[in-house]
Design a protein around this motif. Structure first.
Motif, PDB file in Angstrom:
ATOM      1  N   TRP A 129       0.828  -1.222   0.000  1.00 26.90           N
ATOM      2  CA  TRP A 129       0.000   0.000   0.000  1.00 26.90           C
ATOM      3  C   TRP A 129       0.854   1.262   0.000  1.00 26.90           C
ATOM      4  O   TRP A 129       0.458   2.286  -0.551  1.00 26.90           O
ATOM      5  CB  TRP A 129      -0.982  -0.009   1.179  1.00 26.90           C
ATOM      6  N   TYR A 138     -11.345  10.591   1.347  1.00 25.39           N
ATOM      7  CA  TYR A 138     -12.303  11.383   0.559  1.00 25.39           C
ATOM      8  C   TYR A 138     -13.653  11.458   1.270  1.00 25.39           C
ATOM      9  O   TYR A 138     -14.258  12.525   1.384  1.00 25.39           O
ATOM     10  CB  TYR A 138     -12.540  10.750  -0.820  1.00 25.39           C
ATOM     11  N   PHE A 162      -2.608   2.117   8.125  1.00 28.12           N
ATOM     12  CA  PHE A 162      -1.235   1.772   8.544  1.00 28.12           C
ATOM     13  C   PHE A 162      -0.194   2.420   7.636  1.00 28.12           C
ATOM     14  O   PHE A 162       0.970   2.052   7.663  1.00 28.12           O
ATOM     15  CB  PHE A 162      -1.036   0.261   8.681  1.00 28.12           C
ATOM     16  N   ILE A 182      -6.270  -2.253  11.246  1.00 28.72           N
ATOM     17  CA  ILE A 182      -7.730  -2.439  11.295  1.00 28.72           C
ATOM     18  C   ILE A 182      -8.117  -3.695  12.062  1.00 28.72           C
ATOM     19  O   ILE A 182      -9.186  -3.776  12.654  1.00 28.72           O
ATOM     20  CB  ILE A 182      -8.271  -2.548   9.848  1.00 28.72           C
ATOM     21  N   TYR A 192     -17.161   3.302   7.666  1.00 26.79           N
ATOM     22  CA  TYR A 192     -17.064   3.218   6.209  1.00 26.79           C
ATOM     23  C   TYR A 192     -15.746   2.546   5.822  1.00 26.79           C
ATOM     24  O   TYR A 192     -14.680   2.929   6.324  1.00 26.79           O
ATOM     25  CB  TYR A 192     -17.112   4.629   5.596  1.00 26.79           C
TER      26      TYR A 192
HETATM   27  C1  LIG Z   1      -8.417   0.734  -1.405  1.00 25.31           C
HETATM   28  S1  LIG Z   1      -7.638   1.742  -0.197  1.00 25.31           S
HETATM   29  C2  LIG Z   1      -9.070   2.591   0.383  1.00 25.31           C
HETATM   30  C3  LIG Z   1      -8.860   4.034   0.588  1.00 25.31           C
HETATM   31  C4  LIG Z   1     -10.108   4.830   0.926  1.00 25.31           C
HETATM   32  N1  LIG Z   1     -10.957   4.133   1.859  1.00 25.31           N
HETATM   33  C5  LIG Z   1     -10.876   5.194  -0.316  1.00 25.31           C
HETATM   34  O1  LIG Z   1     -12.048   4.817  -0.431  1.00 25.31           O
HETATM   35  O2  LIG Z   1     -10.332   5.877  -1.171  1.00 25.31           O
HETATM   36  C6  LIG Z   1      -7.277   0.624   1.130  1.00 25.31           C
HETATM   37  C7  LIG Z   1      -6.617   1.308   2.323  1.00 25.31           C
HETATM   38  O3  LIG Z   1      -6.578   0.380   3.410  1.00 25.31           O
HETATM   39  C8  LIG Z   1      -5.344   0.527   4.092  1.00 25.31           C
HETATM   40  N2  LIG Z   1      -5.102  -0.751   4.810  1.00 25.31           N
HETATM   41  C9  LIG Z   1      -5.024  -1.988   4.266  1.00 25.31           C
HETATM   42  N3  LIG Z   1      -4.812  -2.915   5.237  1.00 25.31           N
HETATM   43  C10 LIG Z   1      -4.760  -2.230   6.418  1.00 25.31           C
HETATM   44  C11 LIG Z   1      -4.557  -2.633   7.780  1.00 25.31           C
HETATM   45  N4  LIG Z   1      -4.371  -3.904   8.127  1.00 25.31           N
HETATM   46  N5  LIG Z   1      -4.585  -1.678   8.731  1.00 25.31           N
HETATM   47  C12 LIG Z   1      -4.761  -0.362   8.399  1.00 25.31           C
HETATM   48  N6  LIG Z   1      -4.953   0.074   7.132  1.00 25.31           N
HETATM   49  C13 LIG Z   1      -4.943  -0.847   6.144  1.00 25.31           C
HETATM   50  C14 LIG Z   1      -4.338   0.852   2.997  1.00 25.31           C
HETATM   51  O4  LIG Z   1      -3.190   1.508   3.491  1.00 25.31           O
HETATM   52  C15 LIG Z   1      -5.188   1.758   2.084  1.00 25.31           C
HETATM   53  O5  LIG Z   1      -5.050   3.114   2.443  1.00 25.31           O
END
Ligand SMILES: C[S@@+](CC[C@H](N)C(=O)[O-])C[C@H]1O[C@@H](n2cnc3c(N)ncnc32)[C@H](O)[C@@H]1O
Length: 304
Positions: free
Chosen positions: A43, A94, A112, A139, A153
């Motif tokens: 990520w 967003y 993270f 998460i 969300y």
């Molecule tokens: C597809 S992006 C979604 C971004 C935002 N929610 C959007 O709709 O534009 C997925 C996000 O989840 C975060 N992420 C993935 N696994 C995670 C974890 N175990 N703990 C915290 N964040 C995590 C990534 O860093 C990334 O910013």
């Protein structure tokens, strides 16, 4: 720098052992298992932290996709200035910005990716937002108290864990009774064949009387190919570990983790205006996603 409202949100929402750093971001006891670290690396490569590029992507999202997102989200929850909203995997936040701007609700984003949080923090401060808290954490194990959140969300987030149930349990834990969880996830339907089959693993499925269902079998096969044989090489070129779900598997996962009033539907959304400008093709792209058989994403919302 932190503001008084962020500190107040932290006190109300977070477990005791947190600290807020010099940039105003809350840190928690962070899970550093190899799987999470691997996903974190993937990520960190996807997001651009340059403020100009960040703002261009933001403008594009707000012009092309925001309205579709809000139309779906509004079906699930009625926001007000005292609503406490949590965005899991908040990334560029967003929806967080929209929720604060439109409803003046409280917002917490957890991710993270520290650099991304820092960019969002600078942007929110430039814009003068106050009712928010950014959390650097995982998460799967959030530093958030039980029963404190009204609305969660997750836009394209819960599919990035082999054990979706673990994440749903965590969402359920932090929600208040009657609180709403809203997620969008990739579909395992006809669209999967063209869009995702090369870098995605079909959903966990639901065990049926006495034996694994077809999706469980598919999950094992695709995991073996991508992780066992290909050593994540293809997955990591896209979004790392990623599942897709049938409606049925998504419903069962929510039921098993205590959720009720589960609603699932096609998450129709326009493409980025930078990627597809032609109005006829834009309409076609949108219309294809209105059917559960061909939509690219499901939305799923449910109550605690
Ligand atoms: C597809 S992006 C979604 C971004 C935002 N929610 C959007 O709709 O534009 C997925 C996000 O989840 C975060 N992420 C993935 N696994 C995670 C974890 N175990 N703990 C915290 N964040 C995590 C990534 O860093 C990334 O910013």
């Amino acid at each position: 720098m932190t503001n008084n409202i962020s500190e107040q949100i932290a006190r109300n929402l977070c477990k005791e052992n947190y600290k807020i750093d010099q940039n105003g971001i809350l840190h928690s006891e962070y899970l550093r298992d190899p799987e999470t670290l691997h996903s974190k690396n993937v990520w960190e490569k996807i997001y651009n932290f340059d403020m100009d590029a960040f703002k261009k992507d933001r403008d594009d999202f707000f012009r092309s996709k925001l309205e579709d997102h809000i139309n779906h989200i509004r079906k699930s929850y009625v926001f007000n200035p005292s609503s406490i909203c949590l965005e899991i995997g908040s990334g560029p936040a967003y929806i967080g910005e929209y929720i604060m701007k439109e409803f003046d609700s409280f917002y917490a984003g957890i991710d993270f990716n520290y650099e991304m949080l820092l960019t969002v923090k600078k942007y929110f401060d430039q814009k003068g937002f106050k009712k928010y808290l950014l959390i650097y954490g995982d998460i799967k194990n959030m530093p958030v108290k039980d029963n404190v959140i009204d609305f969660i969300y997750g836009g394209g987030v819960i599919e990035h864990f082999p054990n979706t149930g673990l994440v749903l349990r965590e969402l359920y834990r932090v929600l208040k009774a009657g609180g709403v969880s809203f997620n969008s996830v990739p579909c395992f339907n006809f669209s999967w064949i063209f869009l995702r089959s090369f870098a995605n693993i079909p959903s966990t499925g639901a065990a049926t009387n006495g034996g694994p269902s077809a999706p469980i079998f598919l999950k094992k096969v695709f995991e073996y190919i991508h992780i066992g044989l290909l050593k994540n090489k293809i997955l990591d070129k896209f979004y790392g570990y990623e599942l897709s779900f049938t409606r049925n598997s998504l419903r069962k996962l929510h039921e098993r983790n205590g959720f009720k009033d589960i609603t699932i539907g096609p998450f129709a959304c326009h493409p980025s205006i930078r990627k597809l400008r032609n109005p006829i093709l834009r309409k076609l792209y949108f219309n294809v996603q209105k059917s559960g058989l061909t939509s690219f994403f499901h939305y799923v919302f449910a109550k605690k």
